[in-house]
Design a protein around this motif. Sequence first.
Motif, mmCIF file in Angstrom:
data_model
loop_
_atom_site.group_PDB
_atom_site.id
_atom_site.type_symbol
_atom_site.label_atom_id
_atom_site.label_comp_id
_atom_site.label_asym_id
_atom_site.label_seq_id
_atom_site.Cartn_x
_atom_site.Cartn_y
_atom_site.Cartn_z
ATOM 1 N N GLU A 20 -7.450 126.784 24.412
ATOM 2 C CA GLU A 20 -7.783 125.398 24.768
ATOM 3 C C GLU A 20 -6.575 124.476 24.584
ATOM 4 N N ALA A 21 -5.834 124.663 23.491
ATOM 5 C CA ALA A 21 -4.651 123.839 23.242
ATOM 6 C C ALA A 21 -3.584 124.080 24.305
ATOM 7 N N HIS A 22 -3.433 125.311 24.743
ATOM 8 C CA HIS A 22 -2.457 125.619 25.780
ATOM 9 C C HIS A 22 -2.840 124.934 27.095
ATOM 10 N N LYS A 23 -4.126 124.968 27.426
ATOM 11 C CA LYS A 23 -4.594 124.300 28.646
ATOM 12 C C LYS A 23 -4.373 122.788 28.563
ATOM 13 N N GLU A 24 -4.607 122.207 27.396
ATOM 14 C CA GLU A 24 -4.361 120.774 27.207
ATOM 15 C C GLU A 24 -2.878 120.452 27.390
ATOM 16 N N TRP A 25 -2.027 121.321 26.911
ATOM 17 C CA TRP A 25 -0.587 121.131 27.048
ATOM 18 C C TRP A 25 -0.170 121.189 28.519
ATOM 19 N N ILE A 26 -0.710 122.147 29.252
ATOM 20 C CA ILE A 26 -0.421 122.257 30.686
ATOM 21 C C ILE A 26 -0.901 121.005 31.423
ATOM 22 N N ASN A 27 -2.108 120.553 31.105
ATOM 23 C CA ASN A 27 -2.648 119.350 31.752
ATOM 24 C C ASN A 27 -1.821 118.113 31.413
ATOM 25 N N ALA A 28 -1.366 118.013 30.167
ATOM 26 C CA ALA A 28 -0.530 116.872 29.778
ATOM 27 C C ALA A 28 0.796 116.899 30.532
ATOM 28 N N THR A 29 1.343 118.092 30.746
ATOM 29 C CA THR A 29 2.581 118.222 31.519
ATOM 30 C C THR A 29 2.368 117.786 32.963
ATOM 31 N N ARG A 30 1.245 118.195 33.536
ATOM 32 C CA ARG A 30 0.930 117.797 34.912
ATOM 33 C C ARG A 30 0.773 116.284 35.018
ATOM 34 N N PHE A 31 0.083 115.693 34.048
ATOM 35 C CA PHE A 31 -0.103 114.248 34.078
ATOM 36 C C PHE A 31 1.236 113.531 33.955
ATOM 37 N N PHE A 32 2.105 114.046 33.095
ATOM 38 C CA PHE A 32 3.433 113.438 32.949
ATOM 39 C C PHE A 32 4.198 113.484 34.266
ATOM 40 N N ASN A 33 4.053 114.577 35.001
ATOM 41 C CA ASN A 33 4.785 114.728 36.268
ATOM 42 C C ASN A 33 4.310 113.753 37.342
ATOM 43 N N ILE A 59 3.356 106.317 31.857
ATOM 44 C CA ILE A 59 4.419 107.181 31.337
ATOM 45 C C ILE A 59 4.366 107.231 29.813
ATOM 46 N N ASP A 60 4.167 106.080 29.173
ATOM 47 C CA ASP A 60 4.045 106.059 27.712
ATOM 48 C C ASP A 60 2.867 106.909 27.248
ATOM 49 N N TYR A 61 1.729 106.760 27.920
ATOM 50 C CA TYR A 61 0.551 107.547 27.561
ATOM 51 C C TYR A 61 0.811 109.032 27.793
ATOM 52 N N ALA A 62 1.448 109.372 28.914
ATOM 53 C CA ALA A 62 1.726 110.765 29.237
ATOM 54 C C ALA A 62 2.646 111.403 28.199
ATOM 55 N N ILE A 63 3.640 110.649 27.745
ATOM 56 C CA ILE A 63 4.541 111.166 26.712
ATOM 57 C C ILE A 63 3.774 111.417 25.419
ATOM 58 N N TYR A 64 2.934 110.464 25.034
ATOM 59 C CA TYR A 64 2.133 110.627 23.821
ATOM 60 C C TYR A 64 1.224 111.849 23.942
ATOM 61 N N ALA A 65 0.537 111.991 25.083
ATOM 62 C CA ALA A 65 -0.380 113.117 25.294
ATOM 63 C C ALA A 65 0.375 114.443 25.284
ATOM 64 N N LEU A 66 1.557 114.463 25.875
ATOM 65 C CA LEU A 66 2.355 115.681 25.929
ATOM 66 C C LEU A 66 2.826 116.097 24.539
ATOM 67 N N ILE A 67 3.315 115.155 23.779
ATOM 68 C CA ILE A 67 3.772 115.463 22.420
ATOM 69 C C ILE A 67 2.613 115.930 21.557
ATOM 70 N N THR A 68 1.483 115.256 21.667
ATOM 71 C CA THR A 68 0.307 115.618 20.867
ATOM 72 C C THR A 68 -0.187 117.013 21.208
ATOM 73 N N ALA A 69 -0.280 117.327 22.495
ATOM 74 C CA ALA A 69 -0.751 118.648 22.915
ATOM 75 C C ALA A 69 0.208 119.745 22.465
ATOM 76 N N GLU A 70 1.495 119.476 22.575
ATOM 77 C CA GLU A 70 2.490 120.460 22.151
ATOM 78 C C GLU A 70 2.410 120.710 20.648
ATOM 79 N N LYS A 71 2.278 119.653 19.869
ATOM 80 C CA LYS A 71 2.197 119.799 18.410
ATOM 81 C C LYS A 71 0.938 120.561 17.995
ATOM 82 N N ARG A 72 -0.177 120.285 18.676
ATOM 83 C CA ARG A 72 -1.428 120.996 18.349
ATOM 84 C C ARG A 72 -1.277 122.480 18.645
ATOM 85 N N TYR A 73 -0.698 122.803 19.785
ATOM 86 C CA TYR A 73 -0.487 124.205 20.150
ATOM 87 C C TYR A 73 0.415 124.898 19.130
ATOM 88 N N GLU A 74 1.518 124.260 18.772
ATOM 89 C CA GLU A 74 2.435 124.841 17.788
ATOM 90 C C GLU A 74 1.759 125.030 16.434
#
Length: 105
Positions: free
Chosen positions: A48-61, A69-84
């Motif tokens: 689930e965390a990996h899927k969230e990370w992929i979706n956050a990357t898509r939203f950022f793009n 853009i600010d929200y997308a960066i926050y979502a991307l960082i959060t998803a990446e940290k959760r996955y890690e």
Amino acid sequence: MANLWREIKQPTESKHTGGLEMMRTPFQPVPEPDTAEWREHLRAEIDEAHKEWINATRFFNVAVGEDQIDYAIYALITAEKRYEMLIRIAKRTCKVWPEWRGALQ
């Protein structure tokens, strides 16, 4: 609608727990660590965390404008940290790790 407000349990002064009563909602219990059930639960969380990370990357793009853009960066960082974090937990707690069974394809 008026009866709905009365049905919500309001904490009394003597029993106030600082909002913890809201946290005691019925959730599925987390299995004991390093069991097959725990590994399956953790694998599902990692998936689930990996899927969230992929979706956050898509939203950022596709983000347009400063706020998106600010929200997308926050979502991307959060998803990446959760996955890690979940990967670190898996490495630390699971002595035997089964095959991924296609979780991250």
